[in-house]
Design an enzyme around this catalytic site. Sequence first.
Site, PDB file in Angstrom:
ATOM      1  N   GLU A   1       9.684  15.388  15.538  1.00 31.25           N
ATOM      2  CA  GLU A   1      10.199  15.251  14.168  1.00 31.25           C
ATOM      3  C   GLU A   1       9.566  16.328  13.303  1.00 31.25           C
ATOM      4  OE1 GLU A   1       8.915  11.824  11.824  1.00 31.25           O
ATOM      5  OE2 GLU A   1      11.000  11.509  11.257  1.00 31.25           O
TER       6      GLU A   1
ATOM      7  N   LYS B   1       0.856  -1.198   0.000  1.00 29.98           N
ATOM      8  CA  LYS B   1       0.000   0.000   0.000  1.00 29.98           C
ATOM      9  C   LYS B   1       0.886   1.240   0.000  1.00 29.98           C
ATOM     10  CE  LYS B   1      -1.785   2.823   2.800  1.00 29.98           C
ATOM     11  NZ  LYS B   1      -1.701   4.073   2.035  1.00 29.98           N
TER      12      LYS B   1
ATOM     13  N   CYS C   1      14.080  10.004   7.228  1.00 31.67           N
ATOM     14  CA  CYS C   1      13.823   9.529   8.600  1.00 31.67           C
ATOM     15  C   CYS C   1      15.064   9.634   9.473  1.00 31.67           C
ATOM     16  CB  CYS C   1      13.309   8.099   8.585  1.00 31.67           C
ATOM     17  SG  CYS C   1      14.420   6.939   7.786  1.00 31.67           S
TER      18      CYS C   1
HETATM   19  P1  NAD Z   1       2.381   8.316   7.780  1.00 28.96           P
HETATM   20  O1  NAD Z   1       2.472   7.527   9.038  1.00 28.96           O
HETATM   21  O2  NAD Z   1       1.447   9.459   7.740  1.00 28.96           O
HETATM   22  O3  NAD Z   1       1.909   7.344   6.593  1.00 28.96           O
HETATM   23  C1  NAD Z   1       2.675   6.218   6.218  1.00 28.96           C
HETATM   24  C2  NAD Z   1       1.775   5.234   5.515  1.00 28.96           C
HETATM   25  O4  NAD Z   1       0.849   4.691   6.436  1.00 28.96           O
HETATM   26  C3  NAD Z   1       0.937   5.837   4.395  1.00 28.96           C
HETATM   27  O5  NAD Z   1       0.835   4.890   3.357  1.00 28.96           O
HETATM   28  C4  NAD Z   1      -0.411   6.073   5.076  1.00 28.96           C
HETATM   29  O6  NAD Z   1      -1.479   6.103   4.167  1.00 28.96           O
HETATM   30  C5  NAD Z   1      -0.482   4.866   6.002  1.00 28.96           C
HETATM   31  N1  NAD Z   1      -1.268   5.023   7.216  1.00 28.96           N
HETATM   32  C6  NAD Z   1      -1.436   6.147   7.955  1.00 28.96           C
HETATM   33  N2  NAD Z   1      -2.190   5.864   9.052  1.00 28.96           N
HETATM   34  C7  NAD Z   1      -2.472   4.530   8.993  1.00 28.96           C
HETATM   35  C8  NAD Z   1      -3.202   3.631   9.831  1.00 28.96           C
HETATM   36  N3  NAD Z   1      -3.800   4.044  10.961  1.00 28.96           N
HETATM   37  N4  NAD Z   1      -3.282   2.332   9.473  1.00 28.96           N
HETATM   38  C9  NAD Z   1      -2.676   1.898   8.358  1.00 28.96           C
HETATM   39  N5  NAD Z   1      -1.975   2.697   7.503  1.00 28.96           N
HETATM   40  C10 NAD Z   1      -1.884   4.005   7.827  1.00 28.96           C
HETATM   41  O7  NAD Z   1       3.855   8.726   7.392  1.00 28.96           O
HETATM   42  P2  NAD Z   1       4.347   9.571   6.121  1.00 28.96           P
HETATM   43  O8  NAD Z   1       4.022  11.002   6.332  1.00 28.96           O
HETATM   44  O9  NAD Z   1       3.889   8.906   4.863  1.00 28.96           O
HETATM   45  O10 NAD Z   1       5.930   9.346   6.183  1.00 28.96           O
HETATM   46  C11 NAD Z   1       6.780  10.124   6.947  1.00 28.96           C
HETATM   47  C12 NAD Z   1       7.142   9.355   8.211  1.00 28.96           C
HETATM   48  O11 NAD Z   1       7.738   8.118   7.870  1.00 28.96           O
HETATM   49  C13 NAD Z   1       8.170  10.098   9.052  1.00 28.96           C
HETATM   50  O12 NAD Z   1       7.807   9.978  10.413  1.00 28.96           O
HETATM   51  C14 NAD Z   1       9.458   9.353   8.770  1.00 28.96           C
HETATM   52  O13 NAD Z   1      10.429   9.451   9.778  1.00 28.96           O
HETATM   53  C15 NAD Z   1       8.941   7.955   8.621  1.00 28.96           C
HETATM   54  N6  NAD Z   1       9.883   7.113   7.887  1.00 28.96           N
HETATM   55  C16 NAD Z   1      10.561   6.162   8.589  1.00 28.96           C
HETATM   56  C17 NAD Z   1      11.509   5.383   7.937  1.00 28.96           C
HETATM   57  C18 NAD Z   1      12.273   4.321   8.675  1.00 28.96           C
HETATM   58  O14 NAD Z   1      12.867   3.474   8.030  1.00 28.96           O
HETATM   59  N7  NAD Z   1      12.289   4.332  10.005  1.00 28.96           N
HETATM   60  C19 NAD Z   1      11.729   5.561   6.562  1.00 28.96           C
HETATM   61  C20 NAD Z   1      11.008   6.539   5.883  1.00 28.96           C
HETATM   62  C21 NAD Z   1      10.082   7.308   6.555  1.00 28.96           C
END
Ligand code: NAD
Length: 490
Positions: free
Chosen positions: A396, A190, A299
């Site tokens: 963050e 997804k 991240c």
């Molecule tokens: P986000 O949590 O808003 O969304 C990530 C994904 O999860 C999206 O596909 C979103 O549609 C889905 N999602 C959101 N809420 C959900 C739920 N309740 N149930 C299931 N799916 C859900 O994050 P974002 O804004 O897309 O990405 C940025 C974040 O990702 C930052 O916090 C960053 O640090 C983190 N990140 C972490 C890593 C790592 O390897 N640790 C790598 C890249 C990004």
Amino acid sequence: MTSADPSDEREANPMRDFPGVYVNGRWAPSQGDRLVVTSPATLEPVGSVTLATPADVDAAVAAARAAMASDAWAAMSSVDRGALLGRVADALEKRSVEFGDLVSAEMGSPRKWASFGQVGTALGVLRTYEKLAAEYEFEDTRRSAMGGEVVVRQLPVGVIGAILPWNAPLFTAALKIAPALVAGCTMVLKPSPEAPLGIALLTEVLEEAGLPPGVVNIVVGEAATGEALVAHAGVDKISFTGSTAAGKRIGAVCAADVRRCSLELGGKSAAIVLEDIELDRATVTGLVAGVMANNGQVCVAQTRILVPGSRYDEIVGALAEAADRLVVGDPCDPATQVGPVISAGARDRIDAHVRAAVEGGARIVTQVGDTPGPGWYVRPTVLADVDNDMPIARQELFGPVAVAIRYHDVDEAVALANDSDYGLAAAVWSADRDHAFDVASRLRVGSVAVNSSAPLDFGSPFGGFKQSGTGREGGPEAIAAFLEPQTIIR
Ligand code: NAD
């Protein structure tokens, strides 16, 4: 590894439209709404996808379950699965400029950075697992502790629900697809609605490589689509990368059904600059790149720069000079180093954080350039006199803002670096690599880079301590994460 050459003239970037959902090896019709993806730089449409319905999610999971049992997949050896990943890498590499440009267009990553940061990283992961597939031990025989013989087999976990963020869609997808496929799992991916186009295009290289139908299925959607996947009885494990807030909810839902779950979450990483640092151009540029890369949307961004009090003004001045050299602009211009952030909401949130920090006593040392409209630009900013307790040092930001925090001795630097709810990554910068290694060993984070802003190695585990997550991606550890051990005592 070869990556896209961003010095080429940008290819005309036509709208990329992917109608339907990708289920069982083809784009199937869907009753879902069309989502137009717009560039955060120009606010112009760059492509479209279909938002999956609950019925589409069911169909994708059913296809992944059927593929688990199919001869084409279940009978394929791990060596052949590795070779398949090699062919995916070959096909991706041939089209790396196209992929880099598409991801740059949909989420604003500067084209120059995207060639490695978005595409080269995904290629590196695929090549790493092509090799690891041939080396990994999927079965061993040992002497039973009670006498006799035991066979320990490593079985695929099953169907994986893989949920992706928008900031590095191809890289985060490769970190899940490659080890999951080596382990013999199948998946439903997804992507984020902000950056689904590069993932949709990936279907073409998966098909070219000969991936059996149903092994990788794709449903684009908002959080609700992710929630449907997380709660789906046909999904054996969720592999999530995204924010800590969403990760907490996902972990709770998985726990209710004892569904396996790995969480790669956010960070607030520190770069510790030790007192002996030589302020050559590469070092200072590296420190600034550790914050500003991908427009500050990484991240592992080391946004808290811990600076020795004895050299505070000199080091902060050098950081500001390096930041002032950054070229802010349209991500498709090869000269651009910092583009827009993902949305108006993100821009407003980051700007509000900077304003609040200044009201709380922080000092703006530099704010680079202008905000070239019409997109969601944040001026790259270096803030001094920041206290580690301020919200800007604890939350963050996911934007191009560096904060310089003063420390008095190494013990205090280590304590400040560790004083965070997060524990994803860090960097230690010093003229003495051994000393830096010792300091790195005292940090409660998943990975640390010495004299580099890139705390990542595809062949080694990567993931978070504390609220940065549970589980690891990268290296053989990630293959193990997609396996269930089974012991047979004979
Ligand atoms: P986000 O949590 O808003 O969304 C990530 C994904 O999860 C999206 O596909 C979103 O549609 C889905 N999602 C959101 N809420 C959900 C739920 N309740 N149930 C299931 N799916 C859900 O994050 P974002 O804004 O897309 O990405 C940025 C974040 O990702 C930052 O916090 C960053 O640090 C983190 N990140 C972490 C890593 C790592 O390897 N640790 C790598 C890249 C990004």
